[in-house]
Design an enzyme around this catalytic site. Structure first.
Site, PDB file in Angstrom:
ATOM      1  N   GLU A  95     -41.878  -9.728 -51.142  1.00 19.90           N
ATOM      2  CA  GLU A  95     -42.172  -8.466 -51.040  1.00 19.90           C
ATOM      3  C   GLU A  95     -43.526  -8.103 -51.321  1.00 19.90           C
ATOM      4  O   GLU A  95     -44.290  -7.308 -50.572  1.00 19.90           O
ATOM      5  CB  GLU A  95     -41.430  -7.471 -51.777  1.00 19.90           C
ATOM      6  N   CYS A 118     -39.312  -1.207 -32.158  1.00 21.43           N
ATOM      7  CA  CYS A 118     -39.957   0.322 -31.964  1.00 21.43           C
ATOM      8  C   CYS A 118     -41.424   0.119 -32.669  1.00 21.43           C
ATOM      9  O   CYS A 118     -41.802   0.716 -33.706  1.00 21.43           O
ATOM     10  CB  CYS A 118     -39.009   1.044 -33.018  1.00 21.43           C
ATOM     11  N   CYS A 142     -36.319   0.989 -25.923  1.00 23.98           N
ATOM     12  CA  CYS A 142     -35.250   1.935 -26.518  1.00 23.98           C
ATOM     13  C   CYS A 142     -33.933   1.374 -26.066  1.00 23.98           C
ATOM     14  O   CYS A 142     -32.816   1.375 -26.600  1.00 23.98           O
ATOM     15  CB  CYS A 142     -35.510   3.344 -26.016  1.00 23.98           C
ATOM     16  N   CYS A 195     -32.092  -0.746 -28.367  1.00 28.37           N
ATOM     17  CA  CYS A 195     -32.280  -0.258 -29.961  1.00 28.37           C
ATOM     18  C   CYS A 195     -30.729   0.099 -30.165  1.00 28.37           C
ATOM     19  O   CYS A 195     -30.292   1.092 -29.494  1.00 28.37           O
ATOM     20  CB  CYS A 195     -33.377   0.729 -30.078  1.00 28.37           C
ATOM     21  N   CYS A 238     -31.191   8.917 -31.321  1.00 23.12           N
ATOM     22  CA  CYS A 238     -32.751   8.889 -31.397  1.00 23.12           C
ATOM     23  C   CYS A 238     -33.229  10.259 -30.631  1.00 23.12           C
ATOM     24  O   CYS A 238     -33.024  10.359 -29.280  1.00 23.12           O
ATOM     25  CB  CYS A 238     -33.386   7.645 -30.939  1.00 23.12           C
TER      26      CYS A 238
END
Length: 318
Positions: free
Chosen positions: A36, A183, A190, A193, A199
């Site tokens: 991370e 995205c 899209c 997705c 959305c």
DNA sequence: CAGGCGTGGTC
DNA sequence: TGACCAAGCCT
């Protein structure tokens, strides 16, 4: 509320998620933490191909990192950038010694761990029902909720609103993958997705989730001083915040008496360094200078700009 | 709280 | 090729 979308996200992640990334094949808090921190403002490819495995080989467990010298940690970070991350990693390891805290609040109290990273570690290592809010997720949320303004407070609200509290690990990993794969900032897919059904931004996706325009960066023209003493090269260690702890050539404003050996441009985030590698007529006698031969320099941690200067010297002497 | 903080990649 | 971007945090 969003159970249908949550199921779609889970199905999509099972089919298309990057589940083989080496920090996704286990629940070890230490290795998740390292990944991370390395991944902050840094592309997966860079971390994966050059830094994650060598770092863990040098410091396999938290106790190894806590016991290490900072210079060794910085050496493993050399070339990755944002070197404060390495110093904070080392500081945090010393604070923890044997194990990282489990609670997100305790994680966030450690140096170098902000809210999003704390949530990521807690969710990925311990299934804490907390949202990650990185650049990918911000872009997905901005489009999903059709937010034109980049408002951190609203983004966190949206992040909690959409979170799948039953599957926080899968959800958070999937949201980052959706941002990275479907995205994207300049390109959207899209139709593939799993968030498409809800959305609000899909018809005008590029209108939403754009980062704030950054100011143009200034240029600095500097001489990087090549100083020799008994066959050794003089370098100084940065004591300021910028490149703190790294070694490099002494710098001086131009113009300058002496001989130019070559030049290059190095682009930092907040300024462009126009560097001229220079043998000055009058060598400064600075007590910060430490003298190294070529093999000793290889053991030091230098910024990429100083490596460029070093490569220029190597090319001249060969 | 806007700006400092590295590097590598894209277009 | 300069602008923009990439798993942010700190001051």
């Amino acid at each position: 509320m969003y159970s249908a979308i949550h199921d779609a996200i889970a199905a999509w992640y099972g089919a298309h998620g990057r589940r083989d990334l080496p920090w996704r094949t286990h629940r070890d808090p230490y290795r998740i933490w390292i990944s991370e921190i390395m991944l902050q403002q840094t592309q997966v490819k860079t971390v994966l191909e050059r830094f994650y495995f060598p770092f863990l080989e040098a410091f396999p467990a938290l106790a190894d990192l806590a016991a290490a010298d900072l210079d060794d940690v910085l050496k493993r970070w050399e070339g990755l950038g944002y070197y404060t991350r390495a110093r904070n990693l080392h500081r945090a390891a010393k604070l923890c010694v044997t194990s990282l805290p489990q609670e997100a609040a305790a994680l966030e109290a450690l140096p170098g761990i902000g809210r999003s990273t704390a949530h990521a570690i807690a969710a990925f290592a311990h299934d804490a029902p907390l949202p990650v809010l990185d650049a990918n997720v911000k872009r997905v949320l901005s489009r999903f909720f059709a937010r034109e303004e980049r408002d951190e407070r609203i983004l966190w609200q949206d992040a909690y609103a959409l979170l799948d509290t039953r599957r926080p690990y899968m959800y958070n990993q999937a949201m980052m993958d959706i941002g990275a794969m479907l995205c994207q900032s300049r390109n959207v897919t899209c139709n593939a997705c799993p968030l498409q059904s809800g959305c609000q931004g899909q018809n005008d996706a590029l209108r939403y989730g754009r980062a704030k325009a950054k100011k143009s960066v200034p240029s600095r023209h500097r001489a990087l001083l090549v100083l020799w003493r008994e066959g050794k090269l003089g370098l100084i260690r940065s004591e300021e915040r910028f490149l703190h702890g790294l070694w490099g050539f002494m710098q001086s404003p131009l113009p300058l008496e002496g001989r130019a050996l070559g030049s290059f441009v190095h682009r930092y985030t907040h300024f462009h360094l126009h560097a001229t590698v220079y043998e000055p007529a009058d060598a400064p006698d600075d007590e910060r200078l430490v003298w190294f031969d070529r093999s000793e320099i290889a053991t030091l941690s230098l910024s990429t700009a100083d490596h460029k200067a070093l490569a220029l010297l190597d090319a001249l002497s060969s």
